[in-house]
Design a protein around this motif. Structure first.
Motif, mmCIF file in Angstrom:
data_model
loop_
_atom_site.group_PDB
_atom_site.id
_atom_site.type_symbol
_atom_site.label_atom_id
_atom_site.label_comp_id
_atom_site.label_asym_id
_atom_site.label_seq_id
_atom_site.Cartn_x
_atom_site.Cartn_y
_atom_site.Cartn_z
ATOM 1 N N ALA A 1 7.437 10.709 6.725
ATOM 2 C CA ALA A 1 6.426 10.757 7.786
ATOM 3 C C ALA A 1 6.277 9.404 8.459
ATOM 4 N N LEU A 2 6.435 8.319 7.691
ATOM 5 C CA LEU A 2 6.359 6.976 8.262
ATOM 6 C C LEU A 2 7.408 6.787 9.351
ATOM 7 N N MET A 3 8.581 7.371 9.143
ATOM 8 C CA MET A 3 9.688 7.172 10.069
ATOM 9 C C MET A 3 9.572 8.048 11.312
ATOM 10 N N SER A 4 8.930 9.221 11.196
ATOM 11 C CA SER A 4 8.902 10.176 12.306
ATOM 12 C C SER A 4 7.630 10.101 13.136
ATOM 13 N N ALA A 5 6.627 9.374 12.683
ATOM 14 C CA ALA A 5 5.325 9.374 13.349
ATOM 15 C C ALA A 5 5.353 8.554 14.644
ATOM 16 N N ASP A 6 4.495 8.957 15.597
ATOM 17 C CA ASP A 6 4.277 8.153 16.803
ATOM 18 C C ASP A 6 3.319 7.007 16.519
ATOM 19 N N LEU A 7 2.505 7.173 15.473
ATOM 20 C CA LEU A 7 1.570 6.123 15.061
ATOM 21 C C LEU A 7 1.236 6.337 13.600
ATOM 22 N N VAL A 8 1.000 5.246 12.899
ATOM 23 C CA VAL A 8 0.622 5.315 11.486
ATOM 24 C C VAL A 8 -0.791 4.768 11.332
ATOM 25 N N LEU A 9 -1.639 5.568 10.695
ATOM 26 C CA LEU A 9 -2.968 5.092 10.307
ATOM 27 C C LEU A 9 -2.892 4.681 8.840
ATOM 28 N N LEU A 10 -2.963 3.399 8.584
ATOM 29 C CA LEU A 10 -2.985 2.910 7.201
ATOM 30 C C LEU A 10 -4.442 2.844 6.754
ATOM 31 N N ILE A 11 -4.780 3.651 5.770
ATOM 32 C CA ILE A 11 -6.158 3.724 5.283
ATOM 33 C C ILE A 11 -6.287 2.836 4.056
ATOM 34 N N VAL A 12 -7.280 1.968 4.074
ATOM 35 C CA VAL A 12 -7.561 1.132 2.900
ATOM 36 C C VAL A 12 -9.004 1.376 2.465
ATOM 37 N N ASP A 13 -9.280 1.033 1.233
ATOM 38 C CA ASP A 13 -10.622 1.207 0.664
ATOM 39 C C ASP A 13 -11.452 -0.030 0.971
ATOM 40 N N GLY A 14 -12.353 0.088 1.954
ATOM 41 C CA GLY A 14 -13.171 -1.059 2.334
ATOM 42 C C GLY A 14 -14.141 -1.468 1.260
ATOM 43 N N HIS A 15 -14.526 -0.547 0.392
ATOM 44 C CA HIS A 15 -15.445 -0.870 -0.702
ATOM 45 C C HIS A 15 -14.740 -1.687 -1.779
ATOM 46 N N ALA A 16 -13.477 -1.312 -2.094
ATOM 47 C CA ALA A 16 -12.727 -2.046 -3.120
ATOM 48 C C ALA A 16 -12.119 -3.325 -2.562
ATOM 49 N N GLY A 17 -11.869 -3.350 -1.232
ATOM 50 C CA GLY A 17 -11.287 -4.531 -0.626
ATOM 51 C C GLY A 17 -9.780 -4.438 -0.487
ATOM 52 N N TRP A 18 -9.237 -5.380 0.237
ATOM 53 C CA TRP A 18 -7.797 -5.417 0.532
ATOM 54 C C TRP A 18 -7.029 -5.777 -0.738
ATOM 55 N N THR A 19 -5.937 -5.054 -0.983
ATOM 56 C CA THR A 19 -5.148 -5.289 -2.188
ATOM 57 C C THR A 19 -3.706 -5.641 -1.822
ATOM 58 N N GLU A 20 -2.978 -6.107 -2.825
ATOM 59 C CA GLU A 20 -1.567 -6.419 -2.632
ATOM 60 C C GLU A 20 -0.782 -5.149 -2.285
ATOM 61 N N THR A 21 -1.193 -4.012 -2.844
ATOM 62 C CA THR A 21 -0.531 -2.737 -2.521
ATOM 63 C C THR A 21 -0.716 -2.381 -1.055
#
Length: 451
Positions: free
Chosen positions: A298-318
């Protein structure tokens, strides 16, 4: 161009148990004769043009009734194709339509229509110009109200009028140039600067139409948006919020989504296909691994990617690793979900803070999503050229751009006419004033059979 054969096709969608009626359309010299042979109309009904008759489609034996129908006769030239046209309105579904169509095709001089052949005949007979015919196809396939509005603007002749006006301006300049080539000694000098300015003004308008058409693609074809992220960051909750329904199962257990789940929505007039993907992580679960593999696709075929992160847990290395895995050519929006909960400061990579629980930040998310795809101002588009039309308009603009080089080299007037003729020819191909068999094949092969 006269036609010796009569074509027939089902002009409405056909599905088992769906649709109260279906329409079978015939066009050509024996259309009326076929209608009289296939449909038995009781009483003294008059076979007049633009009249509706009632009757039954009879089997070959002339005794058994196959269907109860209405028949509409439109004699040339007052029809969609400009030829004699008959429409048989029968019951919908599959079997009734199939039996009536078989009876029609059994008649001498009738064959099944090719894709877009009705519209092609309308163009060849002067009932439509090429841009109007293409607008008909766009209207049939419109996936949103705005897409339908743009198709109607083309069907009303908006594209044809705009392109024709630009072409006329170029023809005026070509006339002046050719006059100087043949009779320069007998005419006043031609202002080369004014000529160049006019050619570049037309070029600027063409480029604006091309840009609007590219943004209009989102309205016509829609966008595929992939929702990716670690497990349990709220991808499915975000999909449900935007879809306004419980499309995806949401639990507190990571790895709940194990397959690619799609949901069709419309945002500000733009059709969007949201693809909810499995959370990308290391796992020994074979089923979840298959879902993660589909997420990668899906990453390769999409017109746009929404990367969802957990704002409560914070930004991670993953999260950073997932962001790096998005192809550079694919636009992306980083969304920090769970803005309703307190959390650590977020890095600059985050574009929007959002809450799938209460919808906070939804308007900002939609605005950024459309802007990143180039569809942010799609609602302001009045006319939208399709891909074929844009290619020709771009080529015409490129030909006009070469007039700068001709002017700088101070070449004779006949050199100016070369690129100018090319631009005029390209614009004529958009509207159909410059028709070739290749153009017709390219345009109408993409139409549905009954259109």
């Amino acid at each position: 161009m006269p036609r010796l054969d009569t074509i027939a096709a089902v002009a409405t969608a056909v599905a088992p148990g769906q649709g109260g009626i279906a329409v079978i359309r015939l066009s050509g010299p024996v259309a009326e004769q076929v209608g009289q042979a296939v449909v038995r109309c009781p009483g003294r009904q008059e076979w007049g043009s633009h009249r509706i008759l009632y009757g039954h489609v009879m089997a070959v034996d002339g005794q058994r009734r196959l269907d109860e129908v209405l028949l509409l006769l439109m004699r040339a030239p007052r029809s969609f194709t400009g030829e004699d046209v008959v429409e048989i309105h029968c019951h919908g579904g599959v079997m009734a339509v199939q039996q009536v169509m078989e009876r029609v095709l059994e008649q001498p001089g009738v064959r099944r229509a090719l894709p877009g052949e009705f519209s092609q005949r309308a163009v060849l007979n002067g009932r439509l110009d090429l841009t109007q015919a293409e607008a008909v196809s766009a209207l049939v396939s419109a996936r949103s109200r705005r897409a339908a509005d743009l198709a109607m603007a083309g069907l009303d002749g908006g594209i044809q009028a705009r392109i024709t006006a630009l072409r006329e301006r170029l023809l005026d300049q070509l006339t002046e140039l050719e006059a100087r080539v043949d009779f320069e000694d007998d005419l006043p000098p031609l202002d080369g600067t004014a000529l160049l300015n006019e050619l570049q003004a037309v070029r600027t308008e063409l480029l604006a139409l091309v840009a609007d058409g590219e943004r209009g693609d989102a309205l016509r074809h829609g966008l595929r948006v992939a929702l990716v992220g670690r497990p349990n960051v709220g991808k499915s909750s975000l999909l449900n919020r935007l879809s306004r329904r419980e499309r995806a199962i949401v639990t507190e257990l990571p790895g709940t989504t194990r397959d690619l789940l799609e949901s069709e929505i419309v945002l500000d007039g733009v059709p969007i296909t949201l693809m909810d993907t499995a959370g990308i992580r290391a796992t020994n679960d074979a089923v979840e691994q298959l879902g993660i593999a589909r997420s990668e696709e899906a990453l390769m075929s999409a017109d746009l990617v929404l990367l969802i992160v957990d704002g409560h847990a914070g930004w991670t290395e993953t999260d950073a690793q997932l962001l790096a895995r998005i192809p550079n050519a694919v636009p992306r929006v980083v969304v920090a979900n769970k803005s309703d909960l307190d959390g650590p400061p977020l890095p600059r990579e985050v574009d929007v803070q959002f809450s799938a629980l209460n919808g906070a930040g939804e308007d900002a998310l939609v605005q950024v999503l459309l802007e990143r795809c180039g569809a942010g101002d799609a609602a302001a588009i009045v006319l939208s050229l399709n891909t074929r039309q844009r290619d020709l308009a771009s080529a015409a603009a490129a030909a006009l751009a070469r007039s700068h080089e001709v002017a700088q080299q101070q070449l004779p007037w006949d050199f100016w006419t070369i690129d100018l003729r090319e631009a005029i020819r390209g614009l004529g191909e958009i509207t159909g004033e410059e028709l070739t068999e290749a153009v017709l094949e390219r345009v109408f092969s993409r139409f549905c059979i009954g259109k």
